[in-house]
Design an enzyme around this catalytic site. Structure first.
Site, PDB file in Angstrom:
ATOM      1  N   THR A   1       0.854  -1.194   0.000  1.00  0.00           N
ATOM      2  CA  THR A   1       0.000   0.000   0.000  1.00  0.00           C
ATOM      3  C   THR A   1       0.882   1.233   0.000  1.00  0.00           C
ATOM      4  O   THR A   1       1.786   1.375   0.828  1.00  0.00           O
ATOM      5  CB  THR A   1      -0.918   0.002   1.227  1.00  0.00           C
ATOM      6  OG1 THR A   1      -1.741  -1.163   1.198  1.00  0.00           O
ATOM      7  CG2 THR A   1      -1.806   1.240   1.241  1.00  0.00           C
TER       8      THR A   1
ATOM      9  N   HIS B   1      -7.440   4.518  -0.888  1.00  0.00           N
ATOM     10  CA  HIS B   1      -7.483   4.105   0.517  1.00  0.00           C
ATOM     11  C   HIS B   1      -8.875   4.332   1.105  1.00  0.00           C
ATOM     12  O   HIS B   1      -9.030   4.680   2.275  1.00  0.00           O
ATOM     13  CB  HIS B   1      -6.440   4.873   1.341  1.00  0.00           C
ATOM     14  CG  HIS B   1      -5.792   4.049   2.415  1.00  0.00           C
ATOM     15  ND1 HIS B   1      -4.552   3.505   2.284  1.00  0.00           N
ATOM     16  CD2 HIS B   1      -6.236   3.668   3.638  1.00  0.00           C
ATOM     17  CE1 HIS B   1      -4.243   2.827   3.393  1.00  0.00           C
ATOM     18  NE2 HIS B   1      -5.260   2.915   4.214  1.00  0.00           N
TER      19      HIS B   1
ATOM     20  N   GLY C   1     -15.825   2.276  -2.680  1.00  0.00           N
ATOM     21  CA  GLY C   1     -17.206   2.623  -2.987  1.00  0.00           C
ATOM     22  C   GLY C   1     -18.099   1.489  -3.432  1.00  0.00           C
ATOM     23  O   GLY C   1     -19.271   1.721  -3.751  1.00  0.00           O
ATOM     24  N   ILE C   2     -17.615   0.261  -3.475  1.00  0.00           N
ATOM     25  CA  ILE C   2     -18.440  -0.866  -3.934  1.00  0.00           C
ATOM     26  C   ILE C   2     -19.505  -1.177  -2.885  1.00  0.00           C
ATOM     27  O   ILE C   2     -19.192  -1.496  -1.737  1.00  0.00           O
ATOM     28  CB  ILE C   2     -17.582  -2.120  -4.189  1.00  0.00           C
ATOM     29  CG1 ILE C   2     -16.548  -1.866  -5.280  1.00  0.00           C
ATOM     30  CG2 ILE C   2     -18.478  -3.317  -4.531  1.00  0.00           C
ATOM     31  CD1 ILE C   2     -17.124  -1.674  -6.656  1.00  0.00           C
TER      32      ILE C   2
END
Length: 405
Positions: A169, A293, A326-327
């Site tokens: 990340t 993130h 956002g899923i």
């Protein structure tokens, strides 16, 4: 189980444990969790512009369905970082899943039961060995924290535990302030912390009771066992955070070095620019995740679905392109696939499921997304997730953002 807990479980007026939308999972999580804990699940930095756009941008995309041509059976399976998964949704790595006593182990079981892979955070509350014991498709996530030797030691421990790939990340900026207030997270669960949280816990008896098993209290572990060597106690999150803030951010040469040392499937997570995507290809990455993130980095970064298409067009033939952010529905997954993603990763959605109903709640969320993907394919007249393309979408002018070209 105590007598009171038995009465709660047997209550005929309890709601059906199955929830029919991710939004309902969120509502139940909010109702069940103490305010401080729930706040950490919806966190976004500053004004929350990015975390909001991540979700709402999907609503701007429409479908161009066929009325004839639906096939009786549809294939949802795909392959990500060399791992075959039953449908194109993976578990995104999130730290300290202390909304349930089993935490990451419960999530790993749920993912395994639904035939998909899991990203495990290096800030997880459960040791990597316990997670890989219940799911053989685990990708270990690493932050650039400490020396190269420290980072390589964590990667080697993950390899020995059976992890199939590495996720690095790269998009954290250490800005945790929020305009609507940030939750105070205790360094450890001691008498002082319990006393401070007691007023919240009293109002959430079901959550409090879930931490009592066989008459004994399970103390939530807020340490990071995967930062330490195997078998050693993990440092507290705040000790880790201090080291992390004082570690120079990685360079592309650093990432190339780690990719070479690892030698297996390797994902760069946090990409939102075309030039960064191409650099990931140059260092030999297997995959990239178009990610901000979950809105917890630089606020004002566009929603990931807005930048996905141009990035997938540029490097989709060279690496597996994933999206997270956002899923909330299976139709969101299909929109991402139509714009070039190989699969998506979910974070908040499964954490709400975990908070609402433990392992079964995570399976519930995965089932909802699978059904949503399948029904969207049916409406579009597609027999396979790999058949999706931009032609299946109605994309408004100005929707996409492209930068770094």
């Amino acid at each position: 189980m105590s007598k009171f807990a038995e009465l709660v479980e047997r209550n005929p007026w309890r709601r059906n444990p199955w929830f029919e939308t991710v939004g309902e999972a969120q509502r139940r999580a909010r109702k069940r969790l103490p305010k401080t804990i729930y706040s950490s699940l919806i966190a976004g930095t500053q004004a929350g512009i990015t975390v909001t756009d991540n979700v709402e941008a999907f609503n701007e995309l429409g479908f161009a369905p066929h009325v004839i041509g639906a096939t009786p059976e549809r294939s949802l399976a795909t392959t990500v970082m060399g791992q075959e998964i039953s449908f194109p949704v993976l578990i995104s790595p999130t730290g300290v899943q202390a909304v349930d006593p089993d935490g990451e182990v419960a999530v790993a079981r749920a993912a395994a039961n639904r035939g998909t892979a899991m990203g495990l955070s290096s800030f997880a509350s459960k040791p990597v060995e316990e997670v890989t014991a219940v799911n053989d498709k685990v990708f270990f996530q690493i932050y650039w924290l400490g020396s190269r030797e420290d980072i390589l030691a964590r990667a080697q421990r993950a390899r020995e535990a059976g992890c199939q790939g590495l996720i690095v990340t790269t998009d954290w900026v250490f800005n945790v302030g929020r305009d609507w207030g940030s939750p105070e997270i205790p360094e450890k669960v001691d008498v002082k912390a319990v006393a401070r949280l007691a007023p919240e816990m009293i109002t959430k008896p079901r959550f409090a009771l879930s931490w009592i098993r066989d008459g004994k209290l399970i103390v939530p572990d807020l340490s990071a066992p995967n930062i330490a060597h195997k078998g050693e106690p993990g440092p507290t999150f705040f000790d880790v955070y201090g080291t992390w803030m004082n570690t120079p951010p990685p360079t592309w040469e650093d990432l190339k070095w780690l990719r070479e040392q690892w030698g297996g499937p390797f994902m760069v997570k946090g990409v939102s620019r075309i030039d960064d995507a191409k650099r990931a290809v140059d260092i030999g990455a297997t995959a990239i995740s178009v990610s901000n993130h979950g809105g917890n980095n630089l606020d004002g970064t566009p929603a990931t679905i807005r930048v996905l298409g141009p990035i997938a067009d540029a490097v989709g033939s060279d690496v597996d392109v994933l999206l997270d952010g956002g899923i909330r529905r299976g139709s969101d997954v299909v929109k991402a696939l139509a714009l070039g993603a190989k699969a998506v990763m979910i974070g908040r959605a499964y954490l709400w499921g975990l908070a609402a109903n433990g392992q079964v709640g995570v399976e519930n969320v995965l089932d909802l997304l699978r059904m949503g993907v399948d029904s969207s394919l049916m409406g579009l007249g597609k027999a396979d997730v790999h058949d999706l393309s931009r032609d299946d979408l109605i994309i408004p002018d100005g929707f996409e953002r492209s930068y770094g070209a």
